[in-house]
Design a protein around this motif. Structure first.
Motif, PDB file in Angstrom:
ATOM      1  N   SER A 143       0.842  -1.202   0.000  1.00 35.98           N
ATOM      2  CA  SER A 143       0.000   0.000   0.000  1.00 35.98           C
ATOM      3  C   SER A 143       0.874   1.249   0.000  1.00 35.98           C
ATOM      4  CB  SER A 143      -0.910   0.015   1.226  1.00 35.98           C
ATOM      5  OG  SER A 143      -0.130   0.139   2.410  1.00 35.98           O
ATOM      6  N   ALA A 144       0.260   2.397  -0.289  1.00 33.19           N
ATOM      7  CA  ALA A 144       1.024   3.644  -0.304  1.00 33.19           C
ATOM      8  C   ALA A 144       1.608   3.944   1.066  1.00 33.19           C
ATOM      9  CB  ALA A 144       0.136   4.796  -0.766  1.00 33.19           C
ATOM     10  N   SER A 145       0.834   3.672   2.126  1.00 34.89           N
ATOM     11  CA  SER A 145       1.339   3.945   3.470  1.00 34.89           C
ATOM     12  C   SER A 145       2.484   3.009   3.843  1.00 34.89           C
ATOM     13  CB  SER A 145       0.204   3.838   4.503  1.00 34.89           C
ATOM     14  OG  SER A 145      -0.454   2.592   4.411  1.00 34.89           O
ATOM     15  N   HIS A 146       2.623   1.904   3.126  1.00 38.10           N
ATOM     16  CA  HIS A 146       3.775   1.017   3.291  1.00 38.10           C
ATOM     17  C   HIS A 146       4.956   1.505   2.457  1.00 38.10           C
ATOM     18  CE1 HIS A 146       5.732  -3.086   2.121  1.00 38.10           C
ATOM     19  NE2 HIS A 146       6.439  -2.482   3.055  1.00 38.10           N
ATOM     20  N   LEU A 147       4.706   1.758   1.166  1.00 38.66           N
ATOM     21  CA  LEU A 147       5.801   2.102   0.254  1.00 38.66           C
ATOM     22  C   LEU A 147       6.434   3.448   0.579  1.00 38.66           C
ATOM     23  CD1 LEU A 147       4.371   0.814  -3.145  1.00 38.66           C
ATOM     24  CD2 LEU A 147       5.950  -0.322  -1.571  1.00 38.66           C
ATOM     25  N   THR A 148       5.638   4.405   1.089  1.00 41.55           N
ATOM     26  CA  THR A 148       6.231   5.698   1.434  1.00 41.55           C
ATOM     27  C   THR A 148       7.253   5.553   2.567  1.00 41.55           C
ATOM     28  OG1 THR A 148       4.304   6.130   2.849  1.00 41.55           O
ATOM     29  CG2 THR A 148       4.325   7.164   0.671  1.00 41.55           C
ATOM     30  N   VAL A 149       7.012   4.610   3.485  1.00 43.17           N
ATOM     31  CA  VAL A 149       7.979   4.372   4.563  1.00 43.17           C
ATOM     32  C   VAL A 149       9.191   3.609   4.025  1.00 43.17           C
ATOM     33  CG1 VAL A 149       8.354   3.458   6.879  1.00 43.17           C
ATOM     34  CG2 VAL A 149       6.112   4.328   6.246  1.00 43.17           C
ATOM     35  N   GLU A 150       8.948   2.667   3.118  1.00 40.50           N
ATOM     36  CA  GLU A 150      10.077   1.945   2.523  1.00 40.50           C
ATOM     37  C   GLU A 150      11.002   2.903   1.780  1.00 40.50           C
ATOM     38  OE1 GLU A 150      11.005  -1.015   3.053  1.00 40.50           O
ATOM     39  OE2 GLU A 150       9.238  -1.891   4.011  1.00 40.50           O
ATOM     40  N   LEU A 151      10.414   3.894   1.108  1.00 40.88           N
ATOM     41  CA  LEU A 151      11.227   4.905   0.436  1.00 40.88           C
ATOM     42  C   LEU A 151      12.003   5.722   1.464  1.00 40.88           C
ATOM     43  CD1 LEU A 151      11.994   6.280  -2.241  1.00 40.88           C
ATOM     44  CD2 LEU A 151      10.043   7.809  -1.930  1.00 40.88           C
ATOM     45  N   PHE A 152      11.356   6.066   2.564  1.00 47.35           N
ATOM     46  CA  PHE A 152      12.023   6.798   3.645  1.00 47.35           C
ATOM     47  C   PHE A 152      13.189   5.987   4.212  1.00 47.35           C
ATOM     48  CE2 PHE A 152      12.349   7.599   8.269  1.00 47.35           C
ATOM     49  CZ  PHE A 152      12.677   8.942   8.256  1.00 47.35           C
ATOM     50  N   LYS A 153      12.971   4.720   4.447  1.00 47.24           N
ATOM     51  CA  LYS A 153      14.030   3.841   4.960  1.00 47.24           C
ATOM     52  C   LYS A 153      15.221   3.830   4.008  1.00 47.24           C
ATOM     53  CE  LYS A 153      12.787  -0.275   6.166  1.00 47.24           C
ATOM     54  NZ  LYS A 153      12.034  -1.556   6.107  1.00 47.24           N
TER      55      LYS A 153
END
Length: 323
Positions: free
Chosen positions: A158-168
């Motif tokens: 989900s977007a709320s998952h991928l946005t954190v993966e990008l942050f990581k």
């Protein structure tokens, strides 16, 4: 020809002409919509897609003088609801309030873009017990305790998952992912302190921030958001180069007639231009978008490419780990 026969023939011709005109009128396309419209939200209630669908449904329903129903069909990070809409009759009466998670390169061709409703930043939100007040402190804590901090999302991919993966990836930190069946469930656990962090739509977390139950650190966009101008961006908070938005948009089954798509797109655009709608959305933490169905289609392709590349990088990283 006697007058009686003339009158009979004239009456017959007139009747035939009337019948032909009536048939043509009956066969002419009726103005859309002529009955209730159902807007499918492929996520549970209380999430970003759900709240925007309900705002849009009220105003479109008033404009059309027709009922617009909002129906939640959650599951599989949005794909159960998406599959249902893709199989629905392509007549404009079954639509989907989509988000980044609902579409993939595999299923995007099954839908016709109607309108981008909102392309808003996510708000980086933490439980107060975590004890961090800004992004720099969050990064420092994550680096000091690799993999210990937990972040929630509305589901794998989900977007709320991928946005954190990008942050990581950009911040070079590790945090543990805890997927949920919807944003609302994840926010409940964030409030309870079961998880530490969320990158979530503003409309789902800002009421809790204002009440003091959660702490907002930053927004994920490249510039400050209209809805939360007091919050800095992640890029300006010590993680340069980071930028991402969570988008929500209206889709229809792929074979929906172009005339219906054009009518829908124009009506949604007119609704989003309404100052009352803009005010309601901003108060909820979402920024109204603009553009044509064609522009929305191009936007979708750009987003699919961006997140597809991130997912490939994630897969390579997992594959490189020792077993």
């Amino acid at each position: 020809m006697n007058s009686a026969l003339h009158r009979t023939l004239a009456a017959a011709v007139a009747a035939a002409l009337c019948a032909t005109a009536g048939l043509a009128l009956a066969q002419a396309p009726q103005p859309y919509p002529t009955k209730a419209v159902t807007m499918i939200v492929p996520f549970p209630p209380a999430g970003g897609a759900d709240s925007l669908a309900r705002i849009l449904a009220v105003h479109l329903g008033n404009s059309w003088k027709q009922t617009v129903l909002v129906e939640n069909r959650p599951g599989a990070a949005g794909h159960i609801g998406a599959s249902y809409v893709a199989r629905s009759a392509p007549d404009g009466y079954t639509l989907m309030m989509s988000s980044t998670a609902s579409l993939t390169k595999e299923n995007a061709s099954q839908f016709a873009p109607v309108a981008l409703v909102s392309a808003s930043p996510y708000v980086v939100t933490v439980n107060p017990r975590l004890g961090v007040k800004n992004i720099r402190e969050l990064v420092a804590k994550a680096k000091a305790e690799p993999g210990k901090l937990t972040f929630g999302s509305s589901g794998e991919g989900s977007a709320s998952h991928l946005t954190v993966e990008l942050f990581k990836q950009v911040a070079d930190v590790e945090m543990m992912h805890v997927p949920y069946k919807g944003t609302g469930q994840a926010v409940n656990d964030l409030l309870a302190g079961t998880i530490d962090v969320m990158f979530a739509p503003g409309q789902t977390v800002m009421p809790h921030v204002k009440s003091g139950k959660l702490v907002a650190l930053a927004v994920t966009s490249a510039k400050r958001a209209k809805a939360t101008p007091e919050l800095p961006t992640i890029a300006d908070s010590g993680v340069p180069g980071y930028a991402a938005v969570g988008w929500f948009g209206l889709l229809a089954p792929a074979a929906t007639p172009k005339a219906v798509i054009a009518k829908l797109g124009a009506d949604v655009s007119r609704t989003l231009d309404d100052p009352a709608v803009e005010r309601t959305m901003l108060e909820a933490g979402a920024e109204p978008a603009e553009g044509t169905p064609e522009q929305f289609g191009r936007f979708i392709q750009e987003e699919l490419t961006k997140w597809g590349e991130l997912e490939q990088a994630m897969a390579r990283k997992v594959g490189a780990k020792p077993r």
